[in-house]
Design a protein around this motif. Structure first.
Motif, PDB file in Angstrom:
ATOM      1  N   GLY A  14       9.941  -1.199  -5.213  1.00  0.00           N
ATOM      2  CA  GLY A  14       8.508  -0.717  -4.688  1.00  0.00           C
ATOM      3  C   GLY A  14       7.534  -1.647  -4.672  1.00  0.00           C
ATOM      4  N   GLY A  15       7.732  -2.769  -4.503  1.00  0.00           N
ATOM      5  CA  GLY A  15       6.773  -3.800  -4.101  1.00  0.00           C
ATOM      6  C   GLY A  15       5.771  -3.960  -5.042  1.00  0.00           C
ATOM      7  N   LEU A  16       4.443  -4.104  -4.522  1.00  0.00           N
ATOM      8  CA  LEU A  16       3.408  -4.561  -5.729  1.00  0.00           C
ATOM      9  C   LEU A  16       3.299  -3.214  -6.815  1.00  0.00           C
ATOM     10  CD1 LEU A  16       1.342  -6.692  -6.507  1.00  0.00           C
ATOM     11  CD2 LEU A  16      -0.324  -5.149  -5.268  1.00  0.00           C
ATOM     12  N   TYR A  17       3.760  -2.094  -6.156  1.00  0.00           N
ATOM     13  CA  TYR A  17       3.543  -0.859  -7.066  1.00  0.00           C
ATOM     14  C   TYR A  17       4.459  -0.970  -8.532  1.00  0.00           C
ATOM     15  CZ  TYR A  17       0.464   2.393  -4.679  1.00  0.00           C
ATOM     16  OH  TYR A  17      -0.354   3.161  -4.421  1.00  0.00           O
ATOM     17  N   SER A  18       5.788  -1.420  -7.999  1.00  0.00           N
ATOM     18  CA  SER A  18       6.794  -1.758  -9.143  1.00  0.00           C
ATOM     19  C   SER A  18       6.304  -2.960 -10.040  1.00  0.00           C
ATOM     20  CB  SER A  18       8.267  -1.959  -8.235  1.00  0.00           C
ATOM     21  OG  SER A  18       8.706  -0.734  -8.027  1.00  0.00           O
ATOM     22  N   VAL A  19       5.782  -3.954  -9.177  1.00  0.00           N
ATOM     23  CA  VAL A  19       5.463  -5.200  -9.977  1.00  0.00           C
ATOM     24  C   VAL A  19       4.194  -4.950 -11.137  1.00  0.00           C
ATOM     25  CG1 VAL A  19       4.540  -7.440  -9.717  1.00  0.00           C
ATOM     26  CG2 VAL A  19       6.259  -6.805  -8.229  1.00  0.00           C
ATOM     27  N   ALA A  50       5.072   4.387  -4.675  1.00  0.00           N
ATOM     28  CA  ALA A  50       5.075   3.755  -3.445  1.00  0.00           C
ATOM     29  C   ALA A  50       5.106   4.479  -2.116  1.00  0.00           C
ATOM     30  CB  ALA A  50       5.834   2.437  -3.558  1.00  0.00           C
ATOM     31  N   LYS A  51       6.266   4.984  -2.212  1.00  0.00           N
ATOM     32  CA  LYS A  51       6.857   6.120  -1.002  1.00  0.00           C
ATOM     33  C   LYS A  51       6.029   6.979  -0.831  1.00  0.00           C
ATOM     34  CE  LYS A  51      11.742   4.821  -1.745  1.00  0.00           C
ATOM     35  NZ  LYS A  51      13.255   5.455  -1.987  1.00  0.00           N
ATOM     36  N   LYS A  52       5.456   7.807  -1.746  1.00  0.00           N
ATOM     37  CA  LYS A  52       4.418   8.786  -1.781  1.00  0.00           C
ATOM     38  C   LYS A  52       3.212   8.215  -0.864  1.00  0.00           C
ATOM     39  CE  LYS A  52       1.725  12.250  -4.323  1.00  0.00           C
ATOM     40  NZ  LYS A  52       1.588  12.788  -5.622  1.00  0.00           N
ATOM     41  N   ALA A  53       2.923   6.944  -1.243  1.00  0.00           N
ATOM     42  CA  ALA A  53       1.683   6.424  -0.737  1.00  0.00           C
ATOM     43  C   ALA A  53       1.967   6.121   0.782  1.00  0.00           C
ATOM     44  CB  ALA A  53       1.214   5.235  -1.416  1.00  0.00           C
ATOM     45  N   GLU A  54       3.079   5.774   1.287  1.00  0.00           N
ATOM     46  CA  GLU A  54       3.533   5.445   2.404  1.00  0.00           C
ATOM     47  C   GLU A  54       3.578   6.611   3.259  1.00  0.00           C
ATOM     48  OE1 GLU A  54       7.255   3.675   2.694  1.00  0.00           O
ATOM     49  OE2 GLU A  54       6.631   1.315   2.036  1.00  0.00           O
ATOM     50  N   ARG A  55       4.099   7.905   2.725  1.00  0.00           N
ATOM     51  CA  ARG A  55       4.049   9.211   3.521  1.00  0.00           C
ATOM     52  C   ARG A  55       2.585   9.400   3.965  1.00  0.00           C
ATOM     53  NH1 ARG A  55       8.457  10.325  -0.006  1.00  0.00           N
ATOM     54  NH2 ARG A  55       6.977  11.558  -1.382  1.00  0.00           N
ATOM     55  N   THR A  56       1.595   9.363   2.962  1.00  0.00           N
ATOM     56  CA  THR A  56       0.348   9.936   3.392  1.00  0.00           C
ATOM     57  C   THR A  56      -0.561   8.760   3.847  1.00  0.00           C
ATOM     58  OG1 THR A  56      -0.419   8.980   1.079  1.00  0.00           O
ATOM     59  CG2 THR A  56       0.243  11.138   1.028  1.00  0.00           C
ATOM     60  N   ARG A  57       0.107   7.560   4.037  1.00  0.00           N
ATOM     61  CA  ARG A  57      -0.710   6.481   4.839  1.00  0.00           C
ATOM     62  C   ARG A  57      -0.701   6.682   6.123  1.00  0.00           C
ATOM     63  NH1 ARG A  57      -4.053   1.849   3.294  1.00  0.00           N
ATOM     64  NH2 ARG A  57      -4.049   0.327   5.059  1.00  0.00           N
ATOM     65  N   THR A  58      -1.940   6.532   6.885  1.00  0.00           N
ATOM     66  CA  THR A  58      -2.068   6.902   8.109  1.00  0.00           C
ATOM     67  C   THR A  58      -2.371   5.593   8.860  1.00  0.00           C
ATOM     68  OG1 THR A  58      -4.406   6.881   7.958  1.00  0.00           O
ATOM     69  CG2 THR A  58      -3.359   9.058   8.011  1.00  0.00           C
ATOM     70  N   GLY A  59      -2.449   4.435   8.457  1.00  0.00           N
ATOM     71  CA  GLY A  59      -2.468   3.075   9.231  1.00  0.00           C
ATOM     72  C   GLY A  59      -1.248   2.233   8.703  1.00  0.00           C
ATOM     73  N   ASP A  60      -1.543   0.995   8.173  1.00  0.00           N
ATOM     74  CA  ASP A  60      -0.837  -0.106   8.149  1.00  0.00           C
ATOM     75  C   ASP A  60      -0.111   0.013   6.819  1.00  0.00           C
ATOM     76  OD1 ASP A  60       0.451  -2.405   7.768  1.00  0.00           O
ATOM     77  OD2 ASP A  60      -1.235  -3.569   7.638  1.00  0.00           O
ATOM     78  N   LYS A  61       0.990   0.518   6.940  1.00  0.00           N
ATOM     79  CA  LYS A  61       1.977   0.768   5.723  1.00  0.00           C
ATOM     80  C   LYS A  61       2.505  -0.342   4.901  1.00  0.00           C
ATOM     81  CE  LYS A  61       3.711   5.408   7.182  1.00  0.00           C
ATOM     82  NZ  LYS A  61       2.559   5.391   8.397  1.00  0.00           N
ATOM     83  N   THR A  62       2.264  -1.699   5.378  1.00  0.00           N
ATOM     84  CA  THR A  62       2.686  -2.696   4.870  1.00  0.00           C
ATOM     85  C   THR A  62       1.792  -3.147   3.658  1.00  0.00           C
ATOM     86  OG1 THR A  62       3.531  -3.638   7.117  1.00  0.00           O
ATOM     87  CG2 THR A  62       3.117  -5.366   5.237  1.00  0.00           C
ATOM     88  N   GLU A  63       0.559  -2.726   3.867  1.00  0.00           N
ATOM     89  CA  GLU A  63      -0.301  -2.775   2.620  1.00  0.00           C
ATOM     90  C   GLU A  63       0.102  -2.026   1.546  1.00  0.00           C
ATOM     91  OE1 GLU A  63      -4.214  -2.208   3.400  1.00  0.00           O
ATOM     92  OE2 GLU A  63      -4.648  -3.676   5.208  1.00  0.00           O
ATOM     93  N   VAL A  64       1.066  -0.932   1.504  1.00  0.00           N
ATOM     94  CA  VAL A  64       1.473  -0.321   0.629  1.00  0.00           C
ATOM     95  C   VAL A  64       2.470  -1.236  -0.311  1.00  0.00           C
ATOM     96  CG1 VAL A  64       2.610   1.677  -0.254  1.00  0.00           C
ATOM     97  CG2 VAL A  64       1.291   2.044   1.626  1.00  0.00           C
ATOM     98  N   ALA A  65       3.494  -1.984   0.501  1.00  0.00           N
ATOM     99  CA  ALA A  65       4.180  -2.670  -0.199  1.00  0.00           C
ATOM    100  C   ALA A  65       3.727  -3.952  -1.036  1.00  0.00           C
ATOM    101  CB  ALA A  65       5.267  -3.034   0.709  1.00  0.00           C
ATOM    102  N   LEU A  66       2.690  -4.607   0.013  1.00  0.00           N
ATOM    103  CA  LEU A  66       2.438  -6.147  -0.438  1.00  0.00           C
ATOM    104  C   LEU A  66       1.220  -5.858  -1.306  1.00  0.00           C
ATOM    105  CD1 LEU A  66       3.024  -8.084   2.496  1.00  0.00           C
ATOM    106  CD2 LEU A  66       4.768  -7.324   0.957  1.00  0.00           C
ATOM    107  N   LEU A  67       0.314  -4.867  -1.040  1.00  0.00           N
ATOM    108  CA  LEU A  67      -0.910  -4.730  -1.834  1.00  0.00           C
ATOM    109  C   LEU A  67      -1.172  -3.309  -2.576  1.00  0.00           C
ATOM    110  CD1 LEU A  67      -3.372  -6.271   1.008  1.00  0.00           C
ATOM    111  CD2 LEU A  67      -2.300  -7.354  -1.374  1.00  0.00           C
ATOM    112  N   MET A  97      11.454   1.814 -10.607  1.00  0.00           N
ATOM    113  CA  MET A  97      12.045   3.098  -9.975  1.00  0.00           C
ATOM    114  C   MET A  97      11.030   4.058  -9.948  1.00  0.00           C
ATOM    115  SD  MET A  97      16.255   3.115 -11.014  1.00  0.00           S
ATOM    116  CE  MET A  97      16.517   4.745 -10.177  1.00  0.00           C
ATOM    117  N   TRP A  98      10.412   4.363 -10.892  1.00  0.00           N
ATOM    118  CA  TRP A  98       9.134   5.414 -10.984  1.00  0.00           C
ATOM    119  C   TRP A  98       8.198   4.819 -10.059  1.00  0.00           C
ATOM    120  CZ3 TRP A  98       4.132   4.342 -12.828  1.00  0.00           C
ATOM    121  CH2 TRP A  98       3.530   5.676 -12.713  1.00  0.00           C
TER     122      TRP A  98
END
Length: 550
Positions: free
Chosen positions: A181-186, A29-46, A23-24
């Motif tokens: 959290g996708g890869l961040y959580s993993v 991951a959500k913070k990274a998504e908010r600041t991401r200007t391009g492809d947000k899928t990379e946040v979840a998967l990579l 959860m942490w």
């Protein structure tokens, strides 16, 4: 035996710790998504391609040190006619990581692929890459089953918790934090899990070596006591099979999406390479305790324990040798700590397999083949649903087999004979084209089936040199899997070169040349551009495939 309440409580505390970490990491991951200007899928998967060297080493090692690794090693060392000489998984995976770091990590990371199958999709188009997706998905589903089976077996022995509860509860925990959290959580949960694996396993070792029911393992390594020496033996007619197994695990692992997901998520190409080299050392160290467990089990007079006679080997319980050894040869609190190690190992591999299969399906099948116009939000939901579906499917398969080693080797076989030669050809041989890939795929699959496999129930149709009769059934002793892999690779290259020649000589109509159709040509190489934030941009290489995202 009554339910081990203290053990159940300890495992639940561990699960809550993992969920809390997940959860942490999800917030990160959500913070990274908010600041991401391009492809947000990379946040979840990579993980936004921003995984540091230290975290990368932990998550790479933890992914491979799973329940199948721990229980499979102990099972192999304990099983007669196998022994340590056949239980070289730590060494094989170390070799795999070193080769991966030297030859695969840098080109894959520099091209900024999102999944291992991207180069196939870009060069071959949808149909051929779709055929390659199927064995890749099957490998991950089998990996989920293998890891959960190992945990269910261990918990049912030590905690006396019903197998079905152990498996489904563990699967639910892994599914939930992977969803969050996708890869961040993993990745961040892998840090805790690998730490627990290392501490717990080594803490159990002194109690096992000093227990009063076992002989000195140095003596039983070379002498027949309660059963054959645990070092094992390598008979002359089995040398080729040994080489085959070594190469299958040493090279086949390089065609696992889990491996490439870690290198592709690294903060740089250099970090990806260093991650591989460091993980090669770590996994060798973590392979020692399970080997010692198997050696102690071979050295034990089980009649002096509460388990009684006959031994696990005589009862056919080799699969459960690790939990049985912990349960009957160590104090109860140590066996519970051992449960923590297995649970941690299972979680670290299960979540990786879940995310791996999710990446392949959501991008290479759903986005690139079924709905190119899918929005960012739609892909998010596809990722979530896929995690649940793969988790449920993999957990269900767990109840169809009782051998961790069997599921593990089946997945490795598929990866080595079908995917590995395709990956090598598409990355390192420019002559490779869709014609060679298609013919190689069909011919390689047919060859593997014709060569047969006793464990899978496939009869031997094509006999290679050597071979023996076991219970009236012909069993190959040659390097069957390596022969299949090399046959596939050779077929791909020869057919590709032949196709180029025929088109160049205009012996085939130009309209048949699908290499020149849009979507089947490799785009320009992606170079790091000075003055530009390469972590915040969308992958230029995949823009033609991932267009129309909102």
């Amino acid at each position: 035996m009554a339910l081990n309440i203290a053990g159940v409580v300890a495992v639940m505390v561990f699960y809550l710790l993992i969920l809390g970490t997940g959860m942490w990491a999800a917030k990160k991951a959500k913070k990274a998504e908010r600041t991401r200007t391009g492809d947000k899928t990379e946040v979840a998967l990579l993980g936004d391609r921003n995984i540091s060297l230290l975290i990368g080493i932990f998550t790479m090692t933890a992914t491979w040190v799973g329940g199948g690794f721990i229980l499979g090693l102990a099972e192999a060392v304990y099983t007669p006619k196998m022994g340590l000489v056949w239980a070289l998984m730590p060494l094989q995976y170390s070799v795999s990581f070193i080769i991966g770091g030297l030859f695969f990590a840098k080109p894959m990371r520099e091209q900024r692929y999102i999944t291992m199958l991207d180069p196939f999709q870009i060069k071959y188009g949808k149909v051929m890459s779709g055929a390659l997706v199927l064995p890749a998905l099957m490998v991950d589903v089998l990996w989920v089953s293998c890891t959960l089976l190992s945990l269910g077996v261990t918990m049912s022995v030590i905690l006396d918790l019903p197998f079905v509860y152990s498996v489904w509860i563990s699967a639910a925990v892994a599914i939930v934090y992977t969803l969050l959290g996708g890869l961040y959580s993993v990745a961040y949960t892998d840090v805790i899990q690998l730490t627990l694996i290392f501490v717990s396993l080594w803490l159990c070792v002194p109690f096992l070596l000093l227990n009063s029911s076992s002989l000195n393992i140095v003596h039983t390594a070379f002498n027949h006591t309660f059963q054959e020496p645990w070092l094992g033996s390598l008979e002359k007619d089995m040398v080729w099979r040994w080489i085959d197994d070594f190469l299958m695990l040493g090279l086949g692992s390089l065609s696992f999406q889990c491996f490439h997901q870690r290198t592709l998520s690294a903060s740089s190409s250099r970090t990806a390479q260093l991650t591989c080299f460091a993980a090669a050392c770590m996994i060798a160290i973590l392979g020692i305790p399970p080997v010692l467990v198997g050696a102690v089990a071979v050295s034990t007079d089980w009649n002096q324990t509460l388990y009684g006679s006959p031994s696990p080997c005589e009862r056919g319980d080799q699969t459960m040798v690790l939990p049985l050894t912990l349960q009957y040869l160590t104090p109860s609190f140590i066996s519970v700590i051992g449960i923590g190690a297995v649970a941690a190992a299972v979680m670290s591999s299960t979540d990786s397999a879940l995310l791996s299969s999710t990446s392949v399906f959501s991008l290479n099948i759903y986005k690139n083949m079924l709905r190119p116009q899918a929005s960012e939000n739609e892909i998010k939901w596809v990722i979530r649903i896929t995690v649940v579906v793969v988790g449920v499917l993999g957990t269900s398969i767990t109840f169809l087999s009782n051998s961790v080693l069997f599921l593990w080797l089946l997945g490795a076989d598929l990866s080595y004979t079908l995917i590995f030669p395709q990956l090598v050809s598409v990355l390192f041989f420019k002559v490779t084209n869709i014609y060679g890939a298609a013919v190689g795929y069909v011919a390689g699959l047919l060859m593997r089936v014709l060569l047969g496999d006793k464990a899978l129930g496939l009869p031997v149709v094509l006999h290679l040199p050597g071979g023996t009769l076991e219970d009236g059934v012909h069993v190959q002793t040659f390097a069957v899997r390596t022969f299949s892999m090399l046959f596939t690779l050779t077929t791909i290259l020869i057919t590709s070169a032949l196709a180029v020649l025929l088109f160049d000589l205009r012996l085939l109509p130009e309209r048949w040349d699908v290499r020149k159709q849009p979507g089947n040509v490799v785009p320009r190489d992606l170079k790091e551009e000075p003055g530009r934030d390469n972590n915040q941009r969308t992958s230029v290489l995949l823009e033609p495939i991932l267009q129309n995202r909102s």
